[in-house]
Motif scaffolding. Structure first.
Motif, PDB file in Angstrom:
ATOM      1  N   MET A   1       0.803  -1.136   0.021  1.00 21.23           N
ATOM      2  CA  MET A   1      -0.103   0.015   0.047  1.00 21.23           C
ATOM      3  C   MET A   1       0.959   1.284   0.094  1.00 21.23           C
ATOM      4  SD  MET A   1      -3.199  -0.520  -0.399  1.00 21.23           S
ATOM      5  CE  MET A   1      -3.750   0.917   0.172  1.00 21.23           C
ATOM      6  N   ASN A   2       2.078   1.096   0.694  1.00 21.97           N
ATOM      7  CA  ASN A   2       2.803   2.282   0.875  1.00 21.97           C
ATOM      8  C   ASN A   2       3.539   2.752  -0.717  1.00 21.97           C
ATOM      9  OD1 ASN A   2       2.672   2.738   3.509  1.00 21.97           O
ATOM     10  ND2 ASN A   2       4.411   1.379   3.884  1.00 21.97           N
ATOM     11  N   ALA A   3       3.816   1.845  -1.399  1.00 21.19           N
ATOM     12  CA  ALA A   3       4.211   2.006  -2.881  1.00 21.19           C
ATOM     13  C   ALA A   3       3.092   2.574  -3.641  1.00 21.19           C
ATOM     14  CB  ALA A   3       4.702   0.642  -3.468  1.00 21.19           C
ATOM     15  N   ILE A   4       1.826   1.961  -3.602  1.00 21.31           N
ATOM     16  CA  ILE A   4       0.681   2.514  -4.375  1.00 21.31           C
ATOM     17  C   ILE A   4       0.470   3.864  -3.988  1.00 21.31           C
ATOM     18  CG2 ILE A   4      -1.758   2.144  -4.982  1.00 21.31           C
ATOM     19  CD1 ILE A   4      -1.393  -0.783  -4.360  1.00 21.31           C
ATOM     20  N   GLU A   5       0.609   4.231  -2.559  1.00 20.21           N
ATOM     21  CA  GLU A   5       0.249   5.571  -2.084  1.00 20.21           C
ATOM     22  C   GLU A   5       1.391   6.636  -2.940  1.00 20.21           C
ATOM     23  OE1 GLU A   5      -0.662   7.973   1.847  1.00 20.21           O
ATOM     24  OE2 GLU A   5      -0.515   5.754   1.986  1.00 20.21           O
ATOM     25  N   ALA A   6       2.518   6.147  -2.842  1.00 16.38           N
ATOM     26  CA  ALA A   6       3.694   7.092  -3.289  1.00 16.38           C
ATOM     27  C   ALA A   6       3.581   7.217  -4.668  1.00 16.38           C
ATOM     28  CB  ALA A   6       5.074   6.521  -3.065  1.00 16.38           C
ATOM     29  N   SER A   7       3.017   6.249  -5.733  1.00 17.68           N
ATOM     30  CA  SER A   7       2.783   6.386  -6.828  1.00 17.68           C
ATOM     31  C   SER A   7       1.541   7.406  -7.228  1.00 17.68           C
ATOM     32  CB  SER A   7       2.370   5.004  -7.490  1.00 17.68           C
ATOM     33  OG  SER A   7       3.683   4.174  -7.591  1.00 17.68           O
ATOM     34  N   ALA A   8       0.437   7.164  -6.404  1.00 21.66           N
ATOM     35  CA  ALA A   8      -0.640   8.041  -6.499  1.00 21.66           C
ATOM     36  C   ALA A   8      -0.236   9.707  -6.192  1.00 21.66           C
ATOM     37  CB  ALA A   8      -1.849   7.745  -5.450  1.00 21.66           C
ATOM     38  N   ILE A   9       0.655   9.630  -5.355  1.00 25.15           N
ATOM     39  CA  ILE A   9       1.175  10.855  -5.005  1.00 25.15           C
ATOM     40  C   ILE A   9       1.829  11.649  -6.239  1.00 25.15           C
ATOM     41  CG2 ILE A   9       2.528  12.591  -3.723  1.00 25.15           C
ATOM     42  CD1 ILE A   9       1.838  10.467  -1.231  1.00 25.15           C
ATOM     43  N   GLU A  10       2.552  10.670  -6.731  1.00 20.15           N
ATOM     44  CA  GLU A  10       3.109  11.229  -8.030  1.00 20.15           C
ATOM     45  C   GLU A  10       2.160  11.467  -9.233  1.00 20.15           C
ATOM     46  OE1 GLU A  10       7.128  11.639 -10.249  1.00 20.15           O
ATOM     47  OE2 GLU A  10       6.393  11.383  -7.959  1.00 20.15           O
ATOM     48  N   LEU A  11       1.249  10.790  -9.334  1.00 18.36           N
ATOM     49  CA  LEU A  11       0.245  10.967 -10.252  1.00 18.36           C
ATOM     50  C   LEU A  11      -0.358  12.352  -9.950  1.00 18.36           C
ATOM     51  CD1 LEU A  11      -1.562   7.537 -10.812  1.00 18.36           C
ATOM     52  CD2 LEU A  11      -0.084   8.838 -12.588  1.00 18.36           C
ATOM     53  N   TYR A  12      -0.713  12.459  -8.826  1.00 17.73           N
ATOM     54  CA  TYR A  12      -1.017  13.830  -8.448  1.00 17.73           C
ATOM     55  C   TYR A  12      -0.469  15.191  -8.787  1.00 17.73           C
ATOM     56  CZ  TYR A  12      -3.444  17.546  -5.496  1.00 17.73           C
ATOM     57  OH  TYR A  12      -3.880  18.640  -5.153  1.00 17.73           O
ATOM     58  N   ASN A  13       1.057  14.929  -8.571  1.00 19.86           N
ATOM     59  CA  ASN A  13       1.829  15.897  -8.825  1.00 19.86           C
ATOM     60  C   ASN A  13       1.994  16.273 -10.086  1.00 19.86           C
ATOM     61  OD1 ASN A  13       2.115  16.552  -5.870  1.00 19.86           O
ATOM     62  ND2 ASN A  13       3.755  14.797  -5.840  1.00 19.86           N
ATOM     63  N   LEU A  14       1.970  15.295 -10.920  1.00 14.98           N
ATOM     64  CA  LEU A  14       2.016  15.343 -12.542  1.00 14.98           C
ATOM     65  C   LEU A  14       0.856  15.012 -13.216  1.00 14.98           C
ATOM     66  CD1 LEU A  14       5.580  13.125 -12.401  1.00 14.98           C
ATOM     67  CD2 LEU A  14       5.284  15.931 -12.674  1.00 14.98           C
ATOM     68  N   GLN A  15      -0.135  15.941 -12.804  1.00 12.77           N
ATOM     69  CA  GLN A  15      -1.280  15.486 -13.707  1.00 12.77           C
ATOM     70  C   GLN A  15      -1.434  15.775 -15.023  1.00 12.77           C
ATOM     71  OE1 GLN A  15      -4.813  17.452 -11.480  1.00 12.77           O
ATOM     72  NE2 GLN A  15      -3.745  17.460  -9.496  1.00 12.77           N
ATOM     73  N   GLU A  16      -0.659  16.578 -15.618  1.00 10.91           N
ATOM     74  CA  GLU A  16      -0.674  17.087 -16.876  1.00 10.91           C
ATOM     75  C   GLU A  16       0.318  16.103 -17.923  1.00 10.91           C
ATOM     76  OE1 GLU A  16      -2.827  18.916 -18.243  1.00 10.91           O
ATOM     77  OE2 GLU A  16      -3.415  19.609 -16.165  1.00 10.91           O
ATOM     78  N   SER A  17       1.091  15.225 -17.155  1.00  9.10           N
ATOM     79  CA  SER A  17       1.950  14.344 -17.721  1.00  9.10           C
ATOM     80  C   SER A  17       2.022  13.099 -16.988  1.00  9.10           C
ATOM     81  CB  SER A  17       3.300  14.946 -18.237  1.00  9.10           C
ATOM     82  OG  SER A  17       3.982  15.362 -17.130  1.00  9.10           O
ATOM     83  N   GLN A  18       1.373  12.215 -17.265  1.00  6.60           N
ATOM     84  CA  GLN A  18       1.318  10.855 -16.504  1.00  6.60           C
ATOM     85  C   GLN A  18       2.619  10.152 -16.633  1.00  6.60           C
ATOM     86  OE1 GLN A  18      -2.391   8.167 -16.363  1.00  6.60           O
ATOM     87  NE2 GLN A  18      -1.087   6.679 -16.856  1.00  6.60           N
ATOM     88  N   PRO A  19       3.149   9.784 -15.508  1.00 11.66           N
ATOM     89  CA  PRO A  19       4.499   9.172 -15.713  1.00 11.66           C
ATOM     90  C   PRO A  19       4.420   7.889 -16.304  1.00 11.66           C
ATOM     91  CG  PRO A  19       4.205   9.986 -13.399  1.00 11.66           C
ATOM     92  CD  PRO A  19       2.869   9.939 -14.215  1.00 11.66           C
ATOM     93  N   GLN A  20       5.650   7.513 -17.246  1.00 16.24           N
ATOM     94  CA  GLN A  20       5.776   6.383 -17.862  1.00 16.24           C
ATOM     95  C   GLN A  20       5.707   5.162 -17.116  1.00 16.24           C
ATOM     96  OE1 GLN A  20       8.635   6.364 -20.911  1.00 16.24           O
ATOM     97  NE2 GLN A  20       7.830   4.576 -21.904  1.00 16.24           N
ATOM     98  N   GLY A  21       4.775   4.158 -17.589  1.00 10.59           N
ATOM     99  CA  GLY A  21       4.771   2.944 -16.808  1.00 10.59           C
ATOM    100  C   GLY A  21       3.799   2.894 -15.668  1.00 10.59           C
ATOM    101  N   LEU A  22       2.934   4.023 -15.189  1.00 13.84           N
ATOM    102  CA  LEU A  22       2.308   4.106 -14.416  1.00 13.84           C
ATOM    103  C   LEU A  22       0.651   4.121 -14.766  1.00 13.84           C
ATOM    104  CD1 LEU A  22       3.360   6.821 -11.746  1.00 13.84           C
ATOM    105  CD2 LEU A  22       3.322   4.133 -11.552  1.00 13.84           C
ATOM    106  N   SER A  23      -0.162   2.986 -14.400  1.00 15.78           N
ATOM    107  CA  SER A  23      -1.470   2.907 -14.922  1.00 15.78           C
ATOM    108  C   SER A  23      -2.276   3.240 -13.894  1.00 15.78           C
ATOM    109  CB  SER A  23      -1.739   1.576 -15.566  1.00 15.78           C
ATOM    110  OG  SER A  23      -2.784   1.382 -15.769  1.00 15.78           O
ATOM    111  N   MET A  24      -3.297   4.341 -13.940  1.00 20.31           N
ATOM    112  CA  MET A  24      -4.164   4.675 -12.801  1.00 20.31           C
ATOM    113  C   MET A  24      -5.259   3.302 -12.597  1.00 20.31           C
ATOM    114  SD  MET A  24      -6.581   7.862 -11.995  1.00 20.31           S
ATOM    115  CE  MET A  24      -5.315   9.183 -12.156  1.00 20.31           C
ATOM    116  N   ASP A  25      -5.707   3.030 -13.850  1.00 20.85           N
ATOM    117  CA  ASP A  25      -6.570   1.784 -14.079  1.00 20.85           C
ATOM    118  C   ASP A  25      -6.339   0.671 -13.112  1.00 20.85           C
ATOM    119  OD1 ASP A  25      -7.855   3.402 -15.781  1.00 20.85           O
ATOM    120  OD2 ASP A  25      -8.448   1.855 -17.186  1.00 20.85           O
ATOM    121  N   GLY A  26      -5.006   0.150 -13.362  1.00 22.35           N
ATOM    122  CA  GLY A  26      -4.328  -0.972 -12.761  1.00 22.35           C
ATOM    123  C   GLY A  26      -4.075  -0.729 -11.275  1.00 22.35           C
TER     124      GLY A  26
END
Length: 258
Positions: A1-26
């Motif tokens: 869960m900690n890793a997912i939470e860190a990735s979710a924060i990354e998605l939030y900080n980079l809303q206009e350009s989704q980081p490569q390899g990160l799938s919100m659906d998944g």
């Protein structure tokens, strides 16, 4: 869960350009599965304790570990909700813009895979932990309304309607629920009166939700008056003729509930 939470924060900080390899659906599906797994493990543990007890009396309690997982899931879900959008539009939305034009083709979110995943995850969270579901609705959806993003407003409206029904169906007392219901319908009322066509249309469509009608509108005249008054005002004063006509139809349907 900690890793997912860190990735979710990354998605939030980079809303206009989704980081490569990160799938919100998944990630949303993974959070949903973790919530279900944690609840299954907790239920099996409680059933084993119940089987071992001679008097057959046991009150299931949510453990600190369960709460920790559900709390982390709630934070992840909040980040997913606040970083997802199809397109952002100006707050001055009375007249169509290029952003509105590109978004209008995807205005129906029923077919959007990420929306379906987020709604399902929120519903699961509210089902296994009503307190966390209620806090998610209050702190993420109602208190931090995305006024400058139309697609996110539609997502939030959908989440509110689903959570209201799920939380009302839970046999669990929550002292903040009554105020949250009032705040939720105040927000629905404001969205009915929204100058943006898509937001107003989505909010008006909630008036057809049978679950909302039977669980709330038919049981609370104040809520029914709140919604019906907004529809009546829209039918008279909204700048868009389609919304005027839609609101008039919904208001006529509301009269059957009065």
């Amino acid at each position: 869960m900690n890793a997912i939470e860190a990735s979710a924060i990354e998605l939030y900080n980079l809303q206009e350009s989704q980081p490569q390899g990160l799938s919100m659906d998944g990630m949303v599906h993974l959070v949903n599965n973790i919530i279900q797994y944690q609840h299954k493990m907790a239920t099996e543990a409680h059933e084993n304790i119940f089987d071992d007890m001679d008097d057959g009396v046991y009150n299931q309690q949510v453990s600190d570990e369960d709460n920790s997982v559900y709390e982390s899931a709630k934070r992840c879900l909040a980040m997913f909700c606040r970083s997802w959008s199809l397109t952002s539009v100006s707050n001055h939305e009375k007249y169509p813009t290029s952003g509105d034009s590109s978004f209008s083709g995807s205005a129906n979110l029923c077919s959007n895979s990420t929306v379906k995943a987020i709604v399902a995850c929120a519903q699961t969270l509210a089902k296994v932990s009503p307190l966390q579901g209620l806090d998610f609705m209050i702190s993420c959806l109602l208190r931090r309304w995305p006024s400058r993003c139309t697609s996110r407003q539609l997502l939030f409206l959908r989440l509110i309607s689903v959570l209201l029904v799920q939380l009302a169906s839970a046999n669990f007392y929550m002292d903040r629920f009554a105020q949250a219901v009032c705040d939720a319908f105040q927000r629905i009322r404001q969205c009915i009166l929204s100058p943006h066509i898509l937001v107003a249309r989505e909010a008006c469509s909630l008036c057809d939700d049978v679950h909302l009608q039977h669980l709330f509108l038919l049981r609370d005249k104040c809520l029914l008056d709140m919604v019906s008054t907004a529809l009546h005002d829209n039918a008279k004063f909204h700048w868009n003729k389609q919304i005027q006509s839609l609101s008039d139809d919904k208001f006529d349907a509301m009269l059957d509930l009065l």
